[in-house]
Design a protein around this motif. Structure first.
Motif, PDB file in Angstrom:
ATOM      1  N   LYS A   1       0.828  -1.205   0.000  1.00  9.27           N
ATOM      2  CA  LYS A   1       0.000   0.000   0.000  1.00  9.27           C
ATOM      3  C   LYS A   1       0.865   1.259   0.000  1.00  9.27           C
ATOM      4  CE  LYS A   1      -4.152   1.278   2.489  1.00  9.27           C
ATOM      5  NZ  LYS A   1      -5.213   1.182   1.479  1.00  9.27           N
TER       6      LYS A   1
ATOM      7  N   SER B   1       1.404   4.089  -2.928  1.00 10.38           N
ATOM      8  CA  SER B   1       1.081   5.494  -2.710  1.00 10.38           C
ATOM      9  C   SER B   1       2.309   6.369  -2.912  1.00 10.38           C
ATOM     10  CB  SER B   1       0.496   5.694  -1.316  1.00 10.38           C
ATOM     11  OG  SER B   1       1.512   5.979  -0.396  1.00 10.38           O
TER      12      SER B   1
ATOM     13  N   ARG C   1      -4.721  12.596  -4.234  1.00 12.52           N
ATOM     14  CA  ARG C   1      -4.618  11.279  -3.621  1.00 12.52           C
ATOM     15  C   ARG C   1      -3.912  11.338  -2.274  1.00 12.52           C
ATOM     16  NH1 ARG C   1      -0.209   7.664  -5.667  1.00 12.52           N
ATOM     17  NH2 ARG C   1       1.422   9.200  -5.897  1.00 12.52           N
TER      18      ARG C   1
ATOM     19  N   ARG D   1      -1.405  10.104   0.492  1.00 15.04           N
ATOM     20  CA  ARG D   1      -0.096   9.471   0.470  1.00 15.04           C
ATOM     21  C   ARG D   1       0.219   8.888   1.825  1.00 15.04           C
ATOM     22  NH1 ARG D   1       4.391  12.821  -2.548  1.00 15.04           N
ATOM     23  NH2 ARG D   1       4.363  11.678  -4.495  1.00 15.04           N
TER      24      ARG D   1
END
Lengths: 289, 336, 333
Positions: C254, C258, C271, C273
């Protein structure tokens, strides 16, 4: 743009010869070396006198029409002695260097390439050899085997290879980690092919430079040994010995130093230029196009 | 008035094979507190551009042929070496690409870090060291007093880059030039460092020039972008303009060739050929030989960077003449 | 399911660290690869992702027998090749070939393109000079190199062309499996695309299996059917490419996703992070429990004590993750 004969294929060595011929200094060096070599080799045919013929009445005379380079204290023709001396010097220089080259390169490559305990053991052996006094080593050899010029080559070669082996080992250690060597291993190339095709061509640069430094060193070592009475025996002589004798009397008889010294220097210069040329020629990356 | 205003900067390198024009009539402005991204592939001249501004181009073989770089009223390209030295490391900080080689392995971190302070501010050792500890803490290095006494090999790559950032920022410079600051780092560490640069810039209100080959890095932190190719600026504008609606076929092609914009299994778009040889004179657009939209006037006609009304500038003749529109539909294939 | 060609079962590659000059005592070991089990099917491209120092290159070197494994087994077509005899080693090596990261270092600077490729050809079969030249030219054409470059030296080529030479050399061995260790990370974006296309094309055409190692997620995502994520010598997560990108089950995956920069300012701003703190720990003293727990934003107490096994997810049998919280909504959501 360099254009070697590309139709028939090429190899590193063929390209190298081409590049070498483009290097003027190297070509001149090569030419001088060949001339000196040929003259020395043909000494018995072209020398005006016998190398041991003395003319005590004449004594040391400066260069003149009868003796082009003059005579020494015993009245021996210097030109003849320089020509004959060249034989010994070249023989010692080349063969001792060749001996040291073969042993040193193989030893260093194997040591560096195998690494680990083999490397450690091989390097400790070199350390021990370094610690061994050279003169004593030669004296021992002479005592056991008698005075012999071949033995002299071996003795000198056996000492000179130590440094060569160390230099090569260092180079191989860094080369070994290069990916192209790993790629060769991963392809399943045999050890001797890796050593011959990849390792040695890539350490050629330092090998050549060190060789051109070793040859003069060996020539001077021979003079030192001869001076101690361990090398060439009078009335035979070598450049190193002639220079040494000349240096002792240079205040009165300058020609005794100048001419042998000149022969020696020309050889050394030629070797250096040739060595530099070879090093550049063997590295495709330095190609001047 | 902009903080740094560069006009018509050209830098060449002279070699046996001829003159290589590495930077070719480049101009840009940067305001206080602004972030400018300069993007380009290797050989595009982006690094040499930065070196020219800070007087670090080796001369010879390099020469700055022309141009002006006004930094607060002083022309960086013409001022004396002493003057430049007093600006460099003081009012302009630099961060280099490789944190492994840009620190001296024989000096402690602390002594290298406070060097700009003792040189430019004339601080005593004690004051400087106190400031150094603050600076290390600021870039997120814990246990700073102990870390000051350590040597570069005891730091990881990310940590060293933090030290480099601390060093670049220690005199509160007006401008920071970062040359590929994250290229040598891993993605997770890259994210940390970019985050840090952004935060510190905000805090100190410094302007940042970020040089990179990675358009993704630029999208993350830069407000304005300049795309370089073959020593020239091909496109410039806000990050949104350039990256989302490119107006130059080069930017367009670069984006299309990125794997993120193509579905798996499909061929990636490729730019044919290779960048031009800069030792030859280039008439027309330098990208024309590789461009899918090139017509005769691209190769033969002049090629100039033209600023459009919205501030988005491009050097593409066809777009400037209005006879080409780039279709950005390829971005639809882009999946998060 | 395609035929499995390469299988790793609990591979561990540790390097001992010694202290002392004369009496050498082992002081510890670098656990570069620490229990990796992966398999590669015919025609499959498996992406191996991880940061520098996570052991991905060591794993590659172990597979091609450049670094012998300390423990575990390696199978080629079902046959155990963990410690092959010298005769077998040659066969194994010609079957599994590697493409290296740095096209500037992986080609011998003193050999011409012809010599480089011919050397590989000659390992398998002896050919006359004429046939050999024909074969080398054919290989060069396959990788998109003009035959007139045959007598040039590597330094006369650009990075992309050099990587093509390296690929031609690999193909000359006619391998079934290619290990590509960061084959495009030293190249510019526009050149990268050419090389990726070439590799993908060759894999499809020849039915090669490929282990594609990279730190660049977007590249891995594009070329791989399956992905394995490695951290500190262990596999953290593995599964089909789409599933991993759509729904990572391991916090490290993940975080990696990111951290991947996206060349789109609008998406980039919107998005969320995950910025991981610190650096990866040293493989000399790996932390107890889950190797990722000191940096993990989702770590719990038990993460520090138990090593979670890499097991398939109950709801997604294709995807495996080594995390105690892999079903947790906080993580997956």
């Amino acid at each position: 743009m360099m254009k070697p004969d590309r139709k028939n294929g090429t190899s590193l060595y063929r390209d190298a010869v081409y590049r070498l011929t483009k290097n003027r200094a190297a070509v001149v060096g090569f030419f001088c070396l060949i001339v000196l070599l040929v003259l020395s080799a043909l000494a018995p045919l072209i020398a005006p006198y016998s190398f041991s013929a003395q003319d005590l009445a004449l004594g040391a005379s400066p260069p003149g029409p009868r003796h082009w380079l003059g005579t020494d204290i015993l009245g021996r023709d210097l030109l003849t002695r320089v020509l004959y001396g060249g034989q010994i010097s070249f023989l010692v220089g080349f063969s001792a260097t060749a001996v040291s080259l073969v042993i040193g390169v193989l030893y260093g490559t194997v040591s560096g390439y195998c690494g680990g305990k083999t490397d450690a053991a091989m390097m400790r052996f070199i350390d021990i050899m370094y610690a061994f006094p050279f003169t004593i080593f030669v004296i021992i050899l002479m005592v056991f085997f008698g005075r012999n010029i071949v033995l002299l080559f071996c003795a000198i070669g056996a000492v000179e290879w130590l440094t060569m082996a160390r230099i090569i080992r260092g180079q191989v250690l860094t080369l070994k980690k290069q990916e192209y060597i790993e790629a060769a291993v991963a392809m399943g190339l045999s050890l001797h092919k890796i050593v011959l095709r990849h390792l040695i061509p890539n350490v050629l640069g330092p090998i050549i430079v060190y060789t051109t430094l070793t040859i003069p060193q060996v020539m001077l070592l021979e003079a030192f040994l001869s001076f101690l009475g361990l090398g060439v025996q009078p009335p035979m002589s070598s450049w190193g010995l002639l220079v040494k004798e000349g240096a002792d009397s240079m205040e009165q008889y300058w020609w005794l130093l100048i001419f042998p010294g000149l022969a020696l220097s020309i050889t050394l210069f030629s070797l250096n230029f040739l060595g530099d040329g070879l090093r550049d020629a063997l590295d495709p990356r330095t190609a001047k196009d | 008035m902009p903080l740094l205003s560069v006009t018509n900067l050209s830098t060449s390198f002279h070699s046996r094979r001829g003159t290589v024009r590495v930077v070719n009539s480049v101009g840009f402005n940067i305001d206080k507190g602004e972030t400018l991204g300069i993007a380009g592939e290797s050989g595009s001249g982006k690094s040499v551009l930065c070196y020219s501004l800070t007087g670090l181009v080796p001369q010879p073989p390099g020469t700055i042929e022309s141009g002006e770089a006004l930094f607060d009223g002083c022309d960086l390209l013409k001022c004396t070496t002493e003057k430049l030295r007093s600006i460099r490391g003081n009012r302009i900080g630099m961060i280099f690409q490789d944190p492994m080689t840009s620190l001296n392995p024989y000096l402690s971190i602390g002594s290298q870090l406070v060097e700009p302070l003792t040189i430019h501010r004339g601080l005593s050792k004690k004051e400087a060291s106190a400031r150094g500890i603050d600076a290390l803490t600021e870039v997120g290095i814990q246990d700073a007093p102990r870390r000051m006494r350590q040597f570069p090999h005891e730091f990881s790559g990310g940590m060293r880059q933090r030290v480099m950032i601390a060093m670049a920022l220690i005199n509160n410079p007006d401008l920071v030039i970062a040359d590929e600051p994250t290229t040598a780092l891993d993605v997770t560490v890259q994210a940390q460092i970019l985050d840090l640069i952004g935060a510190l810039q905000h805090k100190h209100n410094s302007a940042v020039i970020l040089v990179t080959h990675d358009l993704g890095v630029i999208a993350g932190i830069c407000k304005r972008v300049m795309i370089m190719y073959a020593g020239r600026v091909l496109e410039s504008g806000s990050a949104g303009q350039v990256l989302s609606r490119p107006r130059h076929p080069y930017t367009f092609a670069l984006q299309k060739s990125m794997p993120a914009f193509t579905k798996r299994g499909n061929e990636l778009y490729t730019i044919p050929g290779a960048p031009p040889d800069l030792s030859r004179e280039i008439i027309g657009c330098p990208f024309a030989p590789r461009c899918e939209f090139k017509i005769d006037k691209c190769v033969n006609g002049p090629c100039q960077l033209l600023v459009h009304k919205d501030g988005h500038a491009t050097a593409c003749v066809r777009i400037n003449d209005g006879d080409l529109l780039l279709d950005t539909k390829y971005r639809a294939g882009f999946t998060e | 399911m395609q035929k499995i060609v390469l299988e790793m079962d609990g591979i561990r590659t540790h390097f001992p660290l010694y202290r002392g000059l004369i009496v050498r005592r082992q002081r510890g070991q670098v656990r570069a690869v620490d229990g990796v089990s992966l398999s590669l099917a015919k025609g499959e491209v498996l992406g191996l992702v991880g940061e520098s120092g996570c052991g991905k290159s060591t794993l590659a070197r172990t597979i091609i027998h450049l670094a012998p494994p300390t423990a575990g087994k390696l199978f080629l077509h079902g046959a155990d090749v963990t410690n092959p005899s010298p005769e077998n080693l040659a066969a194994v090596r010609s079957n599994v070939q590697m493409i290296f990261q740095d096209p500037y270092a992986s080609l011998d600077p003193r050999m011409t393109v012809f010599d480089i490729i011919a050397e590989a050809v000659l390992i398998k079969n002896r050919l006359s000079r004429k046939k050999l030249t024909g074969k080398v030219v054919a290989l060069m054409e396959q990788v998109g190199l003009a035959p007139e470059f045959i007598l040039k030296y590597p330094h006369e080529f650009s990075g992309g062309q050099r990587q093509r030479i390296a690929i031609a050399r690999t193909l000359a061995m006619n391998p079934e499996i290619i290990i590509a260790d960061e084959p495009v990370s030293a190249l510019d974006v526009s050149i990268q695309a050419q090389i990726i296309n070439l590799m993908a094309h060759l894999c499809r055409q020849r039915g090669l299996a490929m282990l594609f190692i990279s730190h660049d997620l977007s590249v891995v995502k594009h070329v791989s059917m399956r992905i394995a994520v490695m951290y500190l010598g262990k596999i953290m997560e593995t599964g089909p490419s789409e599933d991993i990108f759509a729904g990572p089950r391991h916090p490290y995956t993940k975080a990696l996703l990111s951290a991947m920069p996206v060349a789109d300012p609008e998406k980039e701003r919107s998005r969320k992070r995950i910025i991981l703190p610190g650096d990866p720990p040293s493989p000399i003293n790996p932390p107890p429990g889950c190797p990722f727990h000191p940096r993990c934003p989702f770590a719990q107490k038990k993460c520090a004590s138990t090593i979670p096994p890499l097991e398939p997810c109950a709801d997604k049998p294709e995807q495996s993750a080594a995390c105690v919280r892999k079903y947790d909504d906080e993580l997956t959501g």
